[in-house]
Motif scaffolding. Structure first.
Motif, PDB file in Angstrom:
ATOM      1  N   SER A 206       0.848  -1.189   0.000  1.00 34.83           N
ATOM      2  CA  SER A 206       0.000   0.000   0.000  1.00 34.83           C
ATOM      3  C   SER A 206       0.885   1.241   0.000  1.00 34.83           C
ATOM      4  CB  SER A 206      -0.945   0.014   1.216  1.00 34.83           C
ATOM      5  OG  SER A 206      -0.217   0.020   2.419  1.00 34.83           O
ATOM      6  N   MET A 207       0.667   2.106  -0.999  1.00 32.31           N
ATOM      7  CA  MET A 207       1.511   3.285  -1.180  1.00 32.31           C
ATOM      8  C   MET A 207       0.630   4.484  -1.536  1.00 32.31           C
ATOM      9  SD  MET A 207       4.311   1.307  -3.561  1.00 32.31           S
ATOM     10  CE  MET A 207       2.991   0.508  -4.489  1.00 32.31           C
ATOM     11  N   LEU A 208       0.992   5.633  -1.027  1.00 33.79           N
ATOM     12  CA  LEU A 208       0.272   6.867  -1.322  1.00 33.79           C
ATOM     13  C   LEU A 208       0.885   7.558  -2.538  1.00 33.79           C
ATOM     14  CD1 LEU A 208      -0.475   8.611   2.105  1.00 33.79           C
ATOM     15  CD2 LEU A 208      -2.117   7.583   0.544  1.00 33.79           C
ATOM     16  N   TYR A 209       0.017   8.198  -3.319  1.00 29.09           N
ATOM     17  CA  TYR A 209       0.513   8.971  -4.460  1.00 29.09           C
ATOM     18  C   TYR A 209      -0.537  10.009  -4.854  1.00 29.09           C
ATOM     19  CZ  TYR A 209      -2.577   6.189  -7.459  1.00 29.09           C
ATOM     20  OH  TYR A 209      -3.681   5.589  -8.032  1.00 29.09           O
ATOM     21  N   HIS A 210      -0.113  11.002  -5.617  1.00 26.89           N
ATOM     22  CA  HIS A 210      -1.006  12.031  -6.142  1.00 26.89           C
ATOM     23  C   HIS A 210      -1.476  11.612  -7.536  1.00 26.89           C
ATOM     24  CE1 HIS A 210      -1.015  15.236  -3.179  1.00 26.89           C
ATOM     25  NE2 HIS A 210       0.281  15.076  -3.010  1.00 26.89           N
ATOM     26  N   ASP A 211      -2.772  11.617  -7.731  1.00 32.69           N
ATOM     27  CA  ASP A 211      -3.308  11.321  -9.054  1.00 32.69           C
ATOM     28  C   ASP A 211      -2.920  12.458 -10.000  1.00 32.69           C
ATOM     29  OD1 ASP A 211      -4.717  10.669 -11.307  1.00 32.69           O
ATOM     30  OD2 ASP A 211      -6.586  10.239 -10.270  1.00 32.69           O
ATOM     31  N   PRO A 212      -2.177  12.179 -11.085  1.00 31.26           N
ATOM     32  CA  PRO A 212      -1.738  13.268 -11.971  1.00 31.26           C
ATOM     33  C   PRO A 212      -2.882  13.964 -12.690  1.00 31.26           C
ATOM     34  CG  PRO A 212      -1.226  11.126 -12.926  1.00 31.26           C
ATOM     35  CD  PRO A 212      -1.703  10.872 -11.540  1.00 31.26           C
ATOM     36  N   VAL A 213      -4.049  13.311 -12.786  1.00 30.85           N
ATOM     37  CA  VAL A 213      -5.190  13.900 -13.493  1.00 30.85           C
ATOM     38  C   VAL A 213      -6.014  14.776 -12.567  1.00 30.85           C
ATOM     39  CG1 VAL A 213      -7.274  13.400 -14.814  1.00 30.85           C
ATOM     40  CG2 VAL A 213      -5.238  11.955 -15.094  1.00 30.85           C
ATOM     41  N   THR A 214      -6.430  14.208 -11.433  1.00 32.84           N
ATOM     42  CA  THR A 214      -7.297  14.948 -10.512  1.00 32.84           C
ATOM     43  C   THR A 214      -6.539  15.669  -9.419  1.00 32.84           C
ATOM     44  OG1 THR A 214      -7.604  13.000  -9.097  1.00 32.84           O
ATOM     45  CG2 THR A 214      -9.139  13.288 -10.948  1.00 32.84           C
ATOM     46  N   GLY A 215      -5.304  15.212  -9.135  1.00 33.35           N
ATOM     47  CA  GLY A 215      -4.539  15.811  -8.045  1.00 33.35           C
ATOM     48  C   GLY A 215      -4.921  15.299  -6.679  1.00 33.35           C
ATOM     49  N   ASN A 216      -5.859  14.356  -6.611  1.00 27.36           N
ATOM     50  CA  ASN A 216      -6.277  13.809  -5.325  1.00 27.36           C
ATOM     51  C   ASN A 216      -5.266  12.786  -4.820  1.00 27.36           C
ATOM     52  OD1 ASN A 216      -8.646  15.317  -5.496  1.00 27.36           O
ATOM     53  ND2 ASN A 216      -9.743  13.670  -6.553  1.00 27.36           N
ATOM     54  N   ILE A 217      -5.279  12.582  -3.510  1.00 30.84           N
ATOM     55  CA  ILE A 217      -4.412  11.582  -2.898  1.00 30.84           C
ATOM     56  C   ILE A 217      -5.070  10.216  -3.045  1.00 30.84           C
ATOM     57  CG2 ILE A 217      -3.337  10.807  -0.766  1.00 30.84           C
ATOM     58  CD1 ILE A 217      -3.178  13.666   0.149  1.00 30.84           C
ATOM     59  N   LYS A 218      -4.339   9.263  -3.596  1.00 35.00           N
ATOM     60  CA  LYS A 218      -4.842   7.908  -3.759  1.00 35.00           C
ATOM     61  C   LYS A 218      -3.807   6.924  -3.228  1.00 35.00           C
ATOM     62  CE  LYS A 218      -7.860   8.755  -7.744  1.00 35.00           C
ATOM     63  NZ  LYS A 218      -8.231   8.311  -9.114  1.00 35.00           N
ATOM     64  N   MET A 219      -4.207   5.670  -3.160  1.00 36.57           N
ATOM     65  CA  MET A 219      -3.279   4.644  -2.688  1.00 36.57           C
ATOM     66  C   MET A 219      -3.269   3.498  -3.683  1.00 36.57           C
ATOM     67  SD  MET A 219      -5.431   3.094   0.540  1.00 36.57           S
ATOM     68  CE  MET A 219      -7.053   2.348   0.341  1.00 36.57           C
ATOM     69  N   GLY A 220      -2.090   2.877  -3.816  1.00 38.18           N
ATOM     70  CA  GLY A 220      -1.907   1.769  -4.731  1.00 38.18           C
ATOM     71  C   GLY A 220      -1.147   0.647  -4.058  1.00 38.18           C
ATOM     72  N   GLY A 221      -1.030  -0.483  -4.752  1.00 36.41           N
ATOM     73  CA  GLY A 221      -0.400  -1.668  -4.189  1.00 36.41           C
ATOM     74  C   GLY A 221      -1.387  -2.825  -4.182  1.00 36.41           C
ATOM     75  N   TYR A 222      -0.875  -4.049  -4.042  1.00 40.43           N
ATOM     76  CA  TYR A 222      -1.755  -5.209  -4.143  1.00 40.43           C
ATOM     77  C   TYR A 222      -2.725  -5.325  -2.974  1.00 40.43           C
ATOM     78  CZ  TYR A 222       1.498  -7.607  -0.931  1.00 40.43           C
ATOM     79  OH  TYR A 222       2.278  -7.965   0.145  1.00 40.43           O
ATOM     80  N   VAL A 223      -2.436  -4.678  -1.857  1.00 45.16           N
ATOM     81  CA  VAL A 223      -3.400  -4.632  -0.748  1.00 45.16           C
ATOM     82  C   VAL A 223      -4.369  -3.474  -0.938  1.00 45.16           C
ATOM     83  CG1 VAL A 223      -3.638  -4.272   1.738  1.00 45.16           C
ATOM     84  CG2 VAL A 223      -1.841  -5.762   0.867  1.00 45.16           C
ATOM     85  N   ALA A 224      -3.847  -2.305  -1.281  1.00 43.59           N
ATOM     86  CA  ALA A 224      -4.703  -1.140  -1.483  1.00 43.59           C
ATOM     87  C   ALA A 224      -5.636  -1.338  -2.671  1.00 43.59           C
ATOM     88  CB  ALA A 224      -3.854   0.108  -1.677  1.00 43.59           C
ATOM     89  N   ASN A 225      -5.193  -2.079  -3.688  1.00 41.00           N
ATOM     90  CA  ASN A 225      -6.044  -2.291  -4.862  1.00 41.00           C
ATOM     91  C   ASN A 225      -7.307  -3.055  -4.512  1.00 41.00           C
ATOM     92  OD1 ASN A 225      -4.345  -0.948  -6.585  1.00 41.00           O
ATOM     93  ND2 ASN A 225      -3.283  -2.784  -7.291  1.00 41.00           N
ATOM     94  N   LEU A 226      -7.220  -3.953  -3.556  1.00 38.95           N
ATOM     95  CA  LEU A 226      -8.426  -4.690  -3.157  1.00 38.95           C
ATOM     96  C   LEU A 226      -9.437  -3.746  -2.519  1.00 38.95           C
ATOM     97  CD1 LEU A 226      -9.666  -7.572  -2.944  1.00 38.95           C
ATOM     98  CD2 LEU A 226      -8.877  -7.566  -0.580  1.00 38.95           C
ATOM     99  N   VAL A 227      -8.970  -2.831  -1.682  1.00 38.13           N
ATOM    100  CA  VAL A 227      -9.872  -1.858  -1.061  1.00 38.13           C
ATOM    101  C   VAL A 227     -10.432  -0.920  -2.126  1.00 38.13           C
ATOM    102  CG1 VAL A 227     -10.072  -0.057   0.689  1.00 38.13           C
ATOM    103  CG2 VAL A 227      -8.577  -2.021   1.096  1.00 38.13           C
ATOM    104  N   ASN A 228      -9.589  -0.472  -3.059  1.00 38.82           N
ATOM    105  CA  ASN A 228     -10.058   0.447  -4.108  1.00 38.82           C
ATOM    106  C   ASN A 228     -11.130  -0.198  -4.980  1.00 38.82           C
ATOM    107  OD1 ASN A 228      -8.217   2.402  -3.249  1.00 38.82           O
ATOM    108  ND2 ASN A 228      -6.628   1.702  -4.663  1.00 38.82           N
TER     109      ASN A 228
END
Length: 594
Positions: A206-228
């Motif tokens: 699980s990793m935090l990053y800024h969405d380059p399109v919307t600028g919102n804070i999102k999270m990625g990774g194989y654990v975060a992807n399940l929640v998303n």
């Protein structure tokens, strides 16, 4: 007179019998209500079968409408009085709750509340109770499978994500699995409701990053992807904490505490099933994992040590035995007798030694056929042994073999490597292997997880590191771009060879069943393994790691220096001294004999 008495008795009986029948009359309204209730129960059973009836009755021994239907239902029944039952709920989970009034269900047992949360219930409404109020009361307790029936036989069902949180249903309708069903999946469409989560920011899950399109804070990774994907599936809104800092790893204890206090719903982190006492707050396993050591690939053996490994002790023993056998045969073949047999002629037989080493030796003018046969065998041996060792020597000089592979914790401690461990890893190793590592000379204990990761992520070959298998996959993928492999994953020494990890969940999470079902779908479709296999590239895209070669390979055309032949020179000097010693002994022996 007797006729008058008989007439009076008969009249009295006729007067009393109707009183008995009228004392417990069967009201046509009650019969009609029972028929409607039976029709409702049959419709519930058609939507989803149930095999146990739980009746929350009235206190004081009074019966309600549901008690009168027990003989007709013919199902196992559990009767609970009004108030807290403190029941263990050991019966089947496919049960239907029948509540005699809106205040009958007052369970306080935590274990029972978990079972009650997903249970379907039918409540008998008092005349003064409104469906709206009852739905709000159950929703506040996060119990959503609620239907109700009033004294007129009207059927109502609670709906969570609607402006009016209940609907009235036609009990004569034969609809199934549609919007007119009595019990619907309330969380199939949450209509933008908030799901609170927090990433632990442990790469790559699980990793935090800024969405380059919307600028919102999102999270990625194989654990975060399940929640998303779950948030998208149920049409909800993901809410992260506003004070999250990029790259700051959240402690497991803090996330678990916030989840237990209902501040988080589904945090994007994993917990081991062995570390959790109460599995009610942990989801079904998401991934299996092992926790072993990643070790530096053994260095190439120095050139000077190659001469010490090309001759194995068993093979050397065989060569010595062959040398002795040929010495005996040559001694016997000279005169076909053992008159010249002596220890000196056996151990210092010049012809046998030269023949085994592939060198020429003098032959008599008229050798016997026995001598020729022995020489023929000796020539074959002299061809095989030098050719074999010359091939070994040239191969090892071209590609030197690696040093000894470490296969135990004792090997780790005796090696020139240092062991980098976190504090809790030291405690586990000391508990499992009964060793003292805290003050060991070659052990560095890290209290800060970030410092430990910075050393491990740069493939510092000074240390040995403990790592889980899923994280190792990213290291293995990263090393594919190296000129040489720097580390390998060893399963010889492990903190855990098989461990199951699940998501911590908020107590009494109402959509826990939907989340776990979504998890099973992702595993069945192969998306979980796909996310894990893409973890390294996700880290690269999010600038969490660099495509840099940390292997520091040596040049393949490295020259051979004089120091690399030091062992050969030492052997040469040692055997020359030994030859001089033997020569001196022979001279002394010959002088003494004369």
């Amino acid at each position: 007179m007797q006729l008058n008495i008989a007439f009076i008795v008969v009249c009295g009986l006729c007067h009393w019998l109707p009183c008995v029948q009228l004392g417990n009359p069967t009201d046509p309204i009650d019969l009609q209500l029972q028929e409607k209730l039976l029709k409702i129960l049959e419709r519930i059973r058609l939507e989803r079968n149930y095999d146990t009836i739980v009746i929350y009755g009235q206190s004081g021994g009074e019966d309600c409408l549901f008690h009168e239907l027990l003989p007709k239902l013919q199902l196992p029944t559990v009767l609970l009085t009004k108030g807290s039952s403190l029941s263990d709920w050991s019966f089947s989970s496919d049960s239907l709750l029948l509540c005699c009034d809106s205040k009958a269900e007052q369970e306080q047992n935590t274990r029972s509340l978990l079972r009650l949360q997903q249970a379907r219930r039918l409540v008998y409404l008092e005349s003064e109770m409104q469906p709206q109020w009852l739905c709000e009361d159950y929703f506040e307790r996060e119990q959503h499978n609620v239907a109700m029936m009033n004294a007129q036989g009207d059927l109502f069902s609670c709906r969570l994500f609607q402006e009016i949180n209940h609907v009235q249903l036609d009990i004569n309708s034969d609809s199934k699995y549609n919007s007119d069903s009595i019990y619907v999946q309330q969380f199939r469409n949450m209509k933008g409701a908030v799901i609170r989560s927090e990433p632990d920011q442990v790469e790559p899950r699980s990793m935090l990053y800024h969405d380059p399109v919307t600028g919102n804070i999102k999270m990625g990774g194989y654990v975060a992807n399940l929640v998303n994907t779950f948030v998208e599936r149920v049409n909800a809104t993901l809410q992260l904490r506003d004070d999250l800092k990029f790259g700051e790893i959240c402690k497991y204890e803090d996330i678990w505490l916030r989840t237990a206090q209902s501040q988080l719903d589904i945090p994007a982190t994993l917990y081991s099933a062995y570390d959790v006492e109460n599995l009610d707050h942990l989801s079904i396993p998401y991934v299996s994992n092992s926790y072993c050591f990643m070790l530096p690939v053994p260095a190439k053996l120095p050139y000077m040590q190659i001469y010490t490994i090309i001759v194995d002790p068993p093979v050397l023993g065989i060569i010595i035995i062959l040398f002795v056998i040929f010495s005996l045969l040559l001694i016997y073949s000279q005169e076909l007798s053992w008159r010249q047999l002596s220890l000196a002629n056996i151990l210092l037989n010049d012809r046998s030694l030269r023949g085994v080493l592939g060198q020429s030796f003098p032959v008599p003018e008229n050798p016997s056929r026995h001598f020729k046969a022995i020489c023929l065998i000796l020539y074959f041996v002299s061809l095989m042994i030098p050719t074999m060792y010359q091939a070994f020597l040239q191969t090892f000089y071209t590609s030197p073999p690696p040093e000894k592979i470490l296969r135990s914790l004792e090997d780790f401690q005796d090696s020139h490597y240092r062991i980098a461990l976190l504090r809790y890893e030291v405690n586990e190793l000391e508990r499992i292997f009964k060793l003292r590592l805290t003050n060991a000379r070659n052990t560095d204990v890290f209290d800060d997880y970030g410092d430990f990761l910075r050393i491990r992520d740069t493939f510092n070959a000074t240390y040995l590191y403990a790592v889980n298998e899923l994280r190792w996959r990213t290291y293995a993928e990263q090393q594919k771009s190296f000129k040489e492999q720097a580390f390998y994953y060893s399963e010889d020494v492990c903190l855990s060879r098989f461990d199951m990890h699940g998501f911590p969940l908020r107590p009494h999470l109402p959509y826990r069943q939907q989340f776990e079902q979504h998890m099973l779908y992702m595993q069945a479709f192969g998306l979980t393994q796909f996310w894990i296999s893409r973890s390294f590239y996700d880290m690269v895209n999010l600038n969490m790691t660099e495509l840099k070669d940390y292997s520091n390979p040596k040049a393949y055309d490295e020259p051979v220096y004089v120091r690399d032949l030091s062992y050969i020179f030492k052997f040469y000097v040692a055997f020359h001294l030994l030859a001089c010693l033997f020569f001196a002994v022979e001279c002394y022996w010959a002088q003494r004999a004369t």
